[in-house]
Design an enzyme around this catalytic site. Structure first.
Site, PDB file in Angstrom:
ATOM      1  N   TYR A  20       2.307  -7.331  16.435  1.00  0.00           N
ATOM      2  CA  TYR A  20       2.745  -6.446  15.337  1.00  0.00           C
ATOM      3  C   TYR A  20       3.596  -5.299  15.879  1.00  0.00           C
ATOM      4  CZ  TYR A  20       2.514  -2.465  12.129  1.00  0.00           C
ATOM      5  OH  TYR A  20       2.842  -1.371  11.363  1.00  0.00           O
TER       6      TYR A  20
ATOM      7  N   LYS B 106       7.587  -4.348  15.344  1.00  0.00           N
ATOM      8  CA  LYS B 106       8.054  -3.073  14.764  1.00  0.00           C
ATOM      9  C   LYS B 106       8.977  -2.360  15.761  1.00  0.00           C
ATOM     10  CE  LYS B 106       7.114  -1.351  11.311  1.00  0.00           C
ATOM     11  NZ  LYS B 106       7.693  -1.466   9.948  1.00  0.00           N
TER      12      LYS B 106
ATOM     13  N   ASP C 237       3.373   4.502  14.684  1.00  0.00           N
ATOM     14  CA  ASP C 237       3.105   5.102  16.003  1.00  0.00           C
ATOM     15  C   ASP C 237       2.702   4.049  17.035  1.00  0.00           C
ATOM     16  OD1 ASP C 237       0.547   4.502  15.061  1.00  0.00           O
ATOM     17  OD2 ASP C 237      -0.271   6.507  15.328  1.00  0.00           O
ATOM     18  N   GLU C 238       2.372   2.822  16.549  1.00  0.00           N
ATOM     19  CA  GLU C 238       1.900   1.801  17.495  1.00  0.00           C
ATOM     20  C   GLU C 238       2.987   1.365  18.463  1.00  0.00           C
ATOM     21  OE1 GLU C 238      -0.605  -1.291  16.073  1.00  0.00           O
ATOM     22  OE2 GLU C 238      -1.562  -0.025  14.587  1.00  0.00           O
TER      23      GLU C 238
ATOM     24  N   ASN D  13     -13.551   5.520  15.954  1.00  0.00           N
ATOM     25  CA  ASN D  13     -13.896   4.594  14.863  1.00  0.00           C
ATOM     26  C   ASN D  13     -15.353   4.734  14.414  1.00  0.00           C
ATOM     27  OD1 ASN D  13     -11.344   3.537  14.817  1.00  0.00           O
ATOM     28  ND2 ASN D  13     -11.838   1.730  16.051  1.00  0.00           N
TER      29      ASN D  13
ATOM     30  N   PHE E  79       0.836  -1.213   0.000  1.00  0.00           N
ATOM     31  CA  PHE E  79       0.000   0.000   0.000  1.00  0.00           C
ATOM     32  C   PHE E  79       0.876   1.270   0.000  1.00  0.00           C
ATOM     33  CE2 PHE E  79      -2.353   2.733   3.332  1.00  0.00           C
ATOM     34  CZ  PHE E  79      -2.979   3.512   2.370  1.00  0.00           C
TER      35      PHE E  79
HETATM   36  P1  NAD Z   1       1.363  -3.615   3.284  1.00  0.00           P
HETATM   37  O1  NAD Z   1       1.039  -4.823   4.107  1.00  0.00           O
HETATM   38  O2  NAD Z   1       0.336  -3.023   2.399  1.00  0.00           O
HETATM   39  O3  NAD Z   1       2.641  -3.914   2.364  1.00  0.00           O
HETATM   40  C1  NAD Z   1       3.746  -4.628   2.830  1.00  0.00           C
HETATM   41  C2  NAD Z   1       4.585  -5.041   1.622  1.00  0.00           C
HETATM   42  O4  NAD Z   1       5.735  -5.753   2.124  1.00  0.00           O
HETATM   43  C3  NAD Z   1       3.853  -5.985   0.672  1.00  0.00           C
HETATM   44  O5  NAD Z   1       4.058  -5.562  -0.660  1.00  0.00           O
HETATM   45  C4  NAD Z   1       4.509  -7.329   0.919  1.00  0.00           C
HETATM   46  O6  NAD Z   1       4.522  -8.166  -0.227  1.00  0.00           O
HETATM   47  C5  NAD Z   1       5.911  -6.914   1.327  1.00  0.00           C
HETATM   48  N1  NAD Z   1       6.592  -7.941   2.146  1.00  0.00           N
HETATM   49  C6  NAD Z   1       6.079  -8.573   3.223  1.00  0.00           C
HETATM   50  N2  NAD Z   1       6.981  -9.478   3.680  1.00  0.00           N
HETATM   51  C7  NAD Z   1       8.077  -9.370   2.892  1.00  0.00           C
HETATM   52  C8  NAD Z   1       9.333 -10.007   2.874  1.00  0.00           C
HETATM   53  N3  NAD Z   1       9.642 -10.978   3.759  1.00  0.00           N
HETATM   54  N4  NAD Z   1      10.244  -9.663   1.935  1.00  0.00           N
HETATM   55  C9  NAD Z   1       9.934  -8.691   1.027  1.00  0.00           C
HETATM   56  N5  NAD Z   1       8.753  -8.062   0.978  1.00  0.00           N
HETATM   57  C10 NAD Z   1       7.821  -8.397   1.908  1.00  0.00           C
HETATM   58  O7  NAD Z   1       1.916  -2.542   4.328  1.00  0.00           O
HETATM   59  P2  NAD Z   1       1.729  -0.956   4.373  1.00  0.00           P
HETATM   60  O8  NAD Z   1       0.467  -0.651   5.052  1.00  0.00           O
HETATM   61  O9  NAD Z   1       2.007  -0.408   3.035  1.00  0.00           O
HETATM   62  O10 NAD Z   1       2.918  -0.585   5.373  1.00  0.00           O
HETATM   63  C11 NAD Z   1       4.237  -0.374   4.872  1.00  0.00           C
HETATM   64  C12 NAD Z   1       5.148  -0.055   6.049  1.00  0.00           C
HETATM   65  O11 NAD Z   1       4.680   1.102   6.716  1.00  0.00           O
HETATM   66  C13 NAD Z   1       5.199  -1.158   7.109  1.00  0.00           C
HETATM   67  O12 NAD Z   1       6.517  -1.244   7.585  1.00  0.00           O
HETATM   68  C14 NAD Z   1       4.264  -0.671   8.199  1.00  0.00           C
HETATM   69  O13 NAD Z   1       4.662  -1.160   9.463  1.00  0.00           O
HETATM   70  C15 NAD Z   1       4.463   0.834   8.099  1.00  0.00           C
HETATM   71  N6  NAD Z   1       3.311   1.670   8.509  1.00  0.00           N
HETATM   72  C16 NAD Z   1       2.057   1.430   8.002  1.00  0.00           C
HETATM   73  C17 NAD Z   1       0.998   2.277   8.351  1.00  0.00           C
HETATM   74  C18 NAD Z   1      -0.396   2.081   7.808  1.00  0.00           C
HETATM   75  O14 NAD Z   1      -1.322   2.764   8.253  1.00  0.00           O
HETATM   76  N7  NAD Z   1      -0.608   1.207   6.854  1.00  0.00           N
HETATM   77  C19 NAD Z   1       1.226   3.337   9.238  1.00  0.00           C
HETATM   78  C20 NAD Z   1       2.520   3.540   9.756  1.00  0.00           C
HETATM   79  C21 NAD Z   1       3.555   2.695   9.364  1.00  0.00           C
HETATM   80  O1  DAU Z   2      -1.185   3.421  13.558  1.00  0.00           O
HETATM   81  C1  DAU Z   2      -0.488   2.930  12.457  1.00  0.00           C
HETATM   82  C2  DAU Z   2      -0.972   1.520  12.145  1.00  0.00           C
HETATM   83  O2  DAU Z   2      -2.275   1.654  11.599  1.00  0.00           O
HETATM   84  C3  DAU Z   2      -0.064   0.769  11.188  1.00  0.00           C
HETATM   85  O3  DAU Z   2       1.194   0.577  11.787  1.00  0.00           O
HETATM   86  C4  DAU Z   2      -0.665  -0.591  10.826  1.00  0.00           C
HETATM   87  O4  DAU Z   2       0.144  -1.229   9.848  1.00  0.00           O
HETATM   88  C5  DAU Z   2      -2.056  -0.347  10.255  1.00  0.00           C
HETATM   89  O5  DAU Z   2      -2.667  -1.595   9.980  1.00  0.00           O
HETATM   90  C6  DAU Z   2      -2.911   0.462  11.222  1.00  0.00           C
HETATM   91  O6  DAU Z   2      -3.240  -0.315  12.414  1.00  0.00           O
HETATM   92  P1  DAU Z   2      -4.706  -0.314  13.064  1.00  0.00           P
HETATM   93  O7  DAU Z   2      -4.869  -1.556  13.817  1.00  0.00           O
HETATM   94  O8  DAU Z   2      -4.971   0.979  13.745  1.00  0.00           O
HETATM   95  O9  DAU Z   2      -5.585  -0.313  11.694  1.00  0.00           O
HETATM   96  P2  DAU Z   2      -6.889  -1.150  11.262  1.00  0.00           P
HETATM   97  O10 DAU Z   2      -7.336  -0.585   9.962  1.00  0.00           O
HETATM   98  O11 DAU Z   2      -6.683  -2.619  11.357  1.00  0.00           O
HETATM   99  O12 DAU Z   2      -7.936  -0.730  12.393  1.00  0.00           O
HETATM  100  C7  DAU Z   2      -8.300   0.628  12.610  1.00  0.00           C
HETATM  101  C8  DAU Z   2      -9.261   0.665  13.781  1.00  0.00           C
HETATM  102  O13 DAU Z   2     -10.502   0.045  13.375  1.00  0.00           O
HETATM  103  C9  DAU Z   2      -8.790  -0.113  14.991  1.00  0.00           C
HETATM  104  O14 DAU Z   2      -9.205   0.557  16.179  1.00  0.00           O
HETATM  105  C10 DAU Z   2      -9.500  -1.454  14.889  1.00  0.00           C
HETATM  106  C11 DAU Z   2     -10.818  -1.080  14.209  1.00  0.00           C
HETATM  107  N1  DAU Z   2     -11.395  -2.137  13.337  1.00  0.00           N
HETATM  108  C12 DAU Z   2     -10.608  -2.667  12.371  1.00  0.00           C
HETATM  109  C13 DAU Z   2     -11.083  -3.649  11.535  1.00  0.00           C
HETATM  110  C14 DAU Z   2     -10.207  -4.279  10.472  1.00  0.00           C
HETATM  111  C15 DAU Z   2     -12.723  -2.538  13.497  1.00  0.00           C
HETATM  112  O15 DAU Z   2     -13.442  -2.017  14.375  1.00  0.00           O
HETATM  113  N2  DAU Z   2     -13.201  -3.500  12.670  1.00  0.00           N
HETATM  114  C16 DAU Z   2     -12.439  -4.102  11.703  1.00  0.00           C
HETATM  115  O16 DAU Z   2     -12.944  -5.014  10.996  1.00  0.00           O
END
Ligand code: NAD
Ligand code: DAU
Length: 352
Positions: free
Chosen positions: A159, A163, A135-136, A258, A14
């Site tokens: 998770y 991290k 931030d988690e 939420n 993503f």
């Molecule tokens: P995502 O799950 O969408 O993407 C992760 C990618 O990593 C995928 O393309 C997957 O194929 C690849 N991957 C997984 N394991 C691998 C491995 N062993 N070798 C090579 N590639 C591998 O994740 P995202 O939401 O895009 O998050 C990206 C980064 O940002 C992560 O490190 C996550 O902790 C961090 N982050 C995410 C959020 C969020 O809200 N999504 C917020 C803050 C930080």
């Molecule tokens: O804060 C940064 C993090 O945000 C990233 O590091 C993670 O990779 C990312 O997945 C995200 O974590 P959250 O657990 O906050 O995101 P998620 O979308 O899974 O959930 C957001 C909120 O919604 C959380 O309080 C849980 C709630 N939730 C989530 C799902 C999937 C529900 O109530 N129902 C659901 O089905």
């Protein structure tokens, strides 16, 4: 400072796909090497628009494979790393913590060691290992206050523990071996190309299909939402102008309970589908809370604003409208990522 060969890990995911797109388009003088294992969360369809660019190369590899990482650093003469590859979904970490330790801890360590051994030979000047974190790692807030760069780590889920551990390894490589490294910790991202297991794309897809909206607990948990392209912009700024050894918090100053966010999504989605606004509220289903569910995250990104002049560019109302519209317009993408493994995951997660 020109960095020519940039390794972006997790670039098919993503956030990674938005970072790859930004760097490929903005820096034609760089070679962007996107390294991704293509797990369930990685999808090359996220990068169709830039996949034939002359400054873009895709490499399918596992970051845990240390010999392979060493060979990639040699083959592409890597100058800079932006490390996003990870297992990223909290609910999956509760079911399979070993996978998260392997990918997020061992994988990061394997990349750090590969960078260290490559850059010991070439010198560390103008090299940078930039680790993308969350931030988690700071744990959970009560109703007041913000996470700053000085907040102590207090992770609660497998998770966030993985991290946090990877962040500690990055700092250890900086402090022990002098590896030039930066960490940023960002709040919740939303926008196009997010895998529909996370709250926003899952709920848009379910509203569209008239499926139940599983709200964990009472829906009172609070998250700070940032549009993914603003995160990619912050990564660009920090990669080019951040100071090695430093940490930067990135957030949206955009907190939502939420249940309130879910009602906004329902309103916008219903309107764009031509339904009467709020019609889909009947799909809201309160389910058992997530184990160890953090109550509130809120980031103070003041340091990034003061030192590097970054702030979010998009208002939430516009961001959520763009996002809902994108998922409704990209049914083919949603179908492609929700086939196969996804159905099994969904049944297991939400059948109870
Ligand atoms: P995502 O799950 O969408 O993407 C992760 C990618 O990593 C995928 O393309 C997957 O194929 C690849 N991957 C997984 N394991 C691998 C491995 N062993 N070798 C090579 N590639 C591998 O994740 P995202 O939401 O895009 O998050 C990206 C980064 O940002 C992560 O490190 C996550 O902790 C961090 N982050 C995410 C959020 C969020 O809200 N999504 C917020 C803050 C930080
Ligand atoms: O804060 C940064 C993090 O945000 C990233 O590091 C993670 O990779 C990312 O997945 C995200 O974590 P959250 O657990 O906050 O995101 P998620 O979308 O899974 O959930 C957001 C909120 O919604 C959380 O309080 C849980 C709630 N939730 C989530 C799902 C999937 C529900 O109530 N129902 C659901 O089905």
């Amino acid at each position: 400072m020109i960095k020519k060969n940039i390794l972006i890990t997790g670039g098919a995911g993503f956030i990674g796909s938005h970072v790859v797109r930004l760097f490929v388009n903005r820096y034609p003088e760089y070679n962007i090497i996107n390294l991704d294992k293509l797990t369930y969360a990685g999808n090359l369809a996220n990068l169709r628009d830039i996949e034939n660019s002359p400054n873009y190369t895709f490499v399918k590899a596992d970051i845990c494979d240390f010999p392979e990482m060493q060979s990639i650093f040699g083959k592409y003469s890597i100058d800079g790393v932006i490390h996003l590859a990870a297992e990223s979904h909290v609910d999956r970490s509760i079911r399979d913590p070993f996978l998260f330790a392997r990918t997020n801890v061992i994988g990061t360590l394997s990349l750090l060691q590969a960078a260290k051994s490559a850059w010991e030979k070439t010198g560390v000047c103008d090299r940078l290992f930039y680790h993308i974190s969350t931030d988690e790692v700071y744990g959970s807030l009560g109703s007041e206050g913000f996470f700053t760069e000085e907040t102590s780590y207090d992770p609660h889920s497998p998770y966030s523990a993985s991290k946090a551990s990877s962040d500690h390894f990055v700092r250890a490589f900086h402090d022990t071996y002098g590896l030039p490294a930066i960490i940023s910790n960002c709040s919740n991202n939303y926008g196009p190309y997010q895998f529909p297991e996370k709250l926003i794309p899952l709920f848009i897809n379910n509203i569209r299909n008239g499926r139940p909206l599983p709200v964990y607990g009472k829906g009172e948990n609070v998250r700070d939402w940032l549009y993914v392209i603003d995160h990619a912009r912050a990564i660009d700024v920090i990669f080019h102008r951040g100071t090695p050894g430093e940490t930067y918090n990135i957030g949206g100053f955009n907190e939502w309970k939420n249940i309130d966010l879910i009602k906004v999504m329902i309103r916008v989605t219903d309107r764009l589908l031509g339904r009467s606004e709020g019609e889909s509220e009947k799909l809201i289903t309160y389910v058992t809370d997530r184990a160890g569910h953090d109550l509130r995250y809120a980031i103070d990104s003041g340091k990034l604003k003061r030192e590097l002049a970054w702030e979010p560019s998009l208002q939430f109302e516009e961001g959520i409208e763009n996002t809902v519209r994108w998922y409704l317009d990209n049914q083919e993408w949603l179908d492609s990522v929700t086939s196969g493994e996804y159905q099994e995951y969904y049944e297991k997660m939400y059948s109870a």
